[in-house]
Design an enzyme around this catalytic site. Structure first.
Site, mmCIF file in Angstrom:
data_model
loop_
_atom_site.group_PDB
_atom_site.id
_atom_site.type_symbol
_atom_site.label_atom_id
_atom_site.label_comp_id
_atom_site.label_asym_id
_atom_site.label_seq_id
_atom_site.Cartn_x
_atom_site.Cartn_y
_atom_site.Cartn_z
ATOM 1 N N CYS A 16 -3.030 0.085 3.931
ATOM 2 C CA CYS A 16 -4.227 -0.720 3.722
ATOM 3 C C CYS A 16 -3.831 -2.188 3.683
ATOM 4 O O CYS A 16 -2.861 -2.551 3.022
ATOM 5 C CB CYS A 16 -4.892 -0.348 2.402
ATOM 6 S SG CYS A 16 -5.377 1.375 2.356
ATOM 7 N N CYS B 282 -0.337 4.332 2.290
ATOM 8 C CA CYS B 282 -0.516 4.258 3.739
ATOM 9 C C CYS B 282 -0.230 2.843 4.204
ATOM 10 O O CYS B 282 0.905 2.415 4.175
ATOM 11 C CB CYS B 282 -1.908 4.728 4.123
ATOM 12 S SG CYS B 282 -3.196 4.196 2.995
ATOM 13 N N CYS C 158 0.898 -1.155 0.000
ATOM 14 C CA CYS C 158 0.000 0.000 0.000
ATOM 15 C C CYS C 158 0.930 1.196 0.000
ATOM 16 O O CYS C 158 1.504 1.536 1.033
ATOM 17 C CB CYS C 158 -0.916 0.020 1.227
ATOM 18 S SG CYS C 158 -1.920 1.522 1.293
#
Lengths: 227, 109
Positions: A137, A135, A132
């Site tokens: 995820c 971020c 990700c």
């Protein structure tokens, strides 16, 4: 991002709150309490104050938080491993899992809280890796909290540019003849990888197979072997 | 439009970087509880994920660099709750200071 979305990186580099230096803090009188051996940081104090205020205003109850914590605790790599082991043994389940992972998870009594989920199958020709970049995820219902390496800026930066090199550093040499595909997760779509069933596992029970499947292999970041 | 302009601070994909840290870092109890509270607030519609994301994307590169994974979660959630008028910043700061000074997790809801 997740319902558990997440932004971010290093789990525990607790710097940046040096304006509240504090010495000689006394420990709580009940040493049996979880994490009592961990010093109270300003970040935690801020969270505790926030939680107390929200409970006082009636926006939430402490009980609701504890119940949600219990639900979150059900997410662990063991759940993802159960899905994959079942799929190795049962081709019809595998088809259902690839077509609709949330429904397949429900067959195994696993509730998926994330928006959308996709299971991608490794093949002898193609290896898949999940990242990700924005971020962290992650399919927490199936894999639990993301590991520190997954949320590190270094992994997020490099996995999309030099995945083979990153995999080599993780102990996985992918031959040039095998294509590497990198999947970038987001809040609305998360991925789990179905690793190749290792040779030498033909006679194994579902339970034995579950025990072989590592967390990192479900992200595409580790090879699997029969032992 | 210039090449690579307007890159968000969170948008690190493809950027040069060093070794990936491999140390396993266990989650602390308060961090688990904080994530659970975040989930409860989100489920109740007090804020949504895009709003939370915005709080992170609004950070300066310096703030982002100095921030931590769970710290960003606390800060983002806090600023949304203040912005929406659920809590006062002054009271939160005062109470956080008090808890921190006491050094104790006791007597906290």
């Amino acid at each position: 991002m997740t319902p558990h979305e997440d932004h971010d990186d290093h789990h525990h580099d607790h710097h940046g709150h040096d304006h509240h230096h504090h010495d000689g803090h006394g420990h709580a009188p009940h040493p049996a309490r979880e994490d009592d051996d961990v010093e109270l940081t300003y970040e935690e104090a801020r969270f505790l104050a926030l939680k107390a205020m929200l409970v006082e205003t009636g926006l939430i109850t402490a009980d609701e938080v504890m119940r949600r914590l219990a639900v979150n605790d059900l997410g662990s790599p063991h759940q993802g491993a159960r899905m994959v082991a079942r799929a190795w043994l049962d081709p019809a389940f595998k088809e259902r899992m690839l077509a609709n992972p949330k429904a397949a998870a429900r067959e195994l009594d696993i509730a998926v809280t994330e928006a959308e989920l996709m299971v991608i199958e490794n093949t002898p020709e193609t290896h898949n890796l999940v990242v990700c970049t924005l971020c962290s995820c992650y399919p927490r219902s199936l894999l639990g909290e993301p590991p520190a390496w997954y949320v590190s800026k270094a992994y997020r930066s490099r996995a999309v540019r030099e995945p083979r090199k990153v995999l080599r550093e993780f102990g996985m040499d992918v031959p040039d003849s095998v294509e590497v595909r990198v999947h970038d997760s987001n809040a609305d779509l998360r991925y789990m990888i179905m690793p190749l069933r290792p040779p030498g596992t033909e006679g194994m029970s579902e339970e034995q197979l579950v025990a072989l499947i590592s967390r990192d292999s479900l992200v595409g970041a580790a090879p699997l072997s029969a032992s | 439009m210039s090449f690579m302009a307007e890159r968000l601070i969170t948008d690190v994909g493809g950027m040069p970087a060093g070794d990936v840290p491999r140390e396993e870092v266990p989650q602390l109890f308060w961090e688990k509880m904080m994530i659970a509270m975040f989930n409860v607030l989100w489920t109740k519609g007090i804020f949504n994920l895009d709003e939370f994301r915005r709080t992170v994307e609004q950070m300066t590169p310096e703030e982002y660099k100095a921030s931590t994974f769970y710290g960003r979660r606390v800060d983002g959630m806090t600023s949304l709750l203040i912005e929406k008028g659920y809590i006062s910043k002054e009271e939160l700061n005062r109470r956080a200071d008090d808890i921190f000074k006491s050094g104790s997790r006791d007597h906290v809801a």
